[in-house]
Design a protein around this motif. Sequence first.
Motif, PDB file in Angstrom:
ATOM      1  N   PRO A  34      47.691  14.543  58.684  1.00  0.00           N
ATOM      2  CA  PRO A  34      48.361  13.335  59.174  1.00  0.00           C
ATOM      3  C   PRO A  34      49.840  13.363  58.811  1.00  0.00           C
ATOM      4  N   ASP A  35      50.632  12.590  59.516  1.00  0.00           N
ATOM      5  CA  ASP A  35      52.044  12.529  59.164  1.00  0.00           C
ATOM      6  C   ASP A  35      52.239  11.489  58.051  1.00  0.00           C
ATOM      7  N   PHE A  36      53.348  11.618  57.351  1.00  0.00           N
ATOM      8  CA  PHE A  36      53.646  10.790  56.185  1.00  0.00           C
ATOM      9  C   PHE A  36      53.584   9.299  56.523  1.00  0.00           C
ATOM     10  N   ALA A  37      54.209   8.899  57.623  1.00  0.00           N
ATOM     11  CA  ALA A  37      54.291   7.483  57.975  1.00  0.00           C
ATOM     12  C   ALA A  37      52.918   6.860  58.211  1.00  0.00           C
ATOM     13  N   SER A  38      51.962   7.646  58.697  1.00  0.00           N
ATOM     14  CA  SER A  38      50.638   7.085  58.948  1.00  0.00           C
ATOM     15  C   SER A  38      49.882   6.813  57.643  1.00  0.00           C
ATOM     16  N   ILE A  39      50.248   7.481  56.569  1.00  0.00           N
ATOM     17  CA  ILE A  39      49.605   7.253  55.271  1.00  0.00           C
ATOM     18  C   ILE A  39      50.350   6.181  54.480  1.00  0.00           C
ATOM     19  N   ASP A  40      51.671   6.110  54.640  1.00  0.00           N
ATOM     20  CA  ASP A  40      52.494   5.116  53.933  1.00  0.00           C
ATOM     21  C   ASP A  40      52.301   3.763  54.610  1.00  0.00           C
ATOM     22  N   ILE A  41      51.176   3.140  54.311  1.00  0.00           N
ATOM     23  CA  ILE A  41      50.762   1.922  55.006  1.00  0.00           C
ATOM     24  C   ILE A  41      51.765   0.787  54.857  1.00  0.00           C
ATOM     25  N   ASP A  42      52.314   0.601  53.655  1.00  0.00           N
ATOM     26  CA  ASP A  42      53.250  -0.516  53.452  1.00  0.00           C
ATOM     27  C   ASP A  42      54.684  -0.157  53.846  1.00  0.00           C
ATOM     28  N   GLY A  43      54.931   1.088  54.222  1.00  0.00           N
ATOM     29  CA  GLY A  43      56.246   1.497  54.712  1.00  0.00           C
ATOM     30  C   GLY A  43      57.344   1.512  53.673  1.00  0.00           C
ATOM     31  N   ASN A  44      56.991   1.647  52.390  1.00  0.00           N
ATOM     32  CA  ASN A  44      58.015   1.605  51.344  1.00  0.00           C
ATOM     33  C   ASN A  44      58.620   2.968  51.026  1.00  0.00           C
ATOM     34  N   ASP A  48      51.136   5.621  47.484  1.00  0.00           N
ATOM     35  CA  ASP A  48      50.449   5.481  46.204  1.00  0.00           C
ATOM     36  C   ASP A  48      48.985   5.890  46.397  1.00  0.00           C
ATOM     37  N   PHE A  49      48.243   5.935  45.306  1.00  0.00           N
ATOM     38  CA  PHE A  49      46.869   6.421  45.400  1.00  0.00           C
ATOM     39  C   PHE A  49      46.004   5.521  46.271  1.00  0.00           C
ATOM     40  N   THR A  50      46.244   4.230  46.260  1.00  0.00           N
ATOM     41  CA  THR A  50      45.466   3.307  47.096  1.00  0.00           C
ATOM     42  C   THR A  50      45.639   3.662  48.572  1.00  0.00           C
ATOM     43  N   GLU A  51      46.877   3.903  48.988  1.00  0.00           N
ATOM     44  CA  GLU A  51      47.128   4.292  50.386  1.00  0.00           C
ATOM     45  C   GLU A  51      46.489   5.653  50.683  1.00  0.00           C
ATOM     46  N   PHE A  52      46.651   6.577  49.754  1.00  0.00           N
ATOM     47  CA  PHE A  52      46.127   7.921  49.951  1.00  0.00           C
ATOM     48  C   PHE A  52      44.606   7.921  50.043  1.00  0.00           C
TER      49      PHE A  52
END
Length: 95
Positions: A34-44, A48-52
């Motif tokens: 997946p691309d970074f932005a799709s994992i960085d849910i809060d867009g900061n 973090d591990f919760t998103e991952f």
Amino acid sequence: MKQLSALSVLVISLLATAPACFARDHQGGPPQRPDFASIDIDGNGAIDFTEFSEQPMPEDMLQTIFNDMDADQNGEVTEDEFNNHKPPKRKENQR
């Protein structure tokens, strides 16, 4: 007769497109990263591990992979850390 012709056209169309659909869905290789932005849910700008942990992968591997990606071990994976991380090569007999 018209119903038989329409049914024949439908069956032929399905048979003609089935191999392409099967090949696209079952390429046999590893899943696409997946691309970074799709994992960085809060867009900061950091994962973090919760998103991952929302990623589809074996639960027992989540923390290990996250720790491996988090080069500075600060609990967050930046886009640079994400892009620079190279997953280990799969052995041929691991399928």
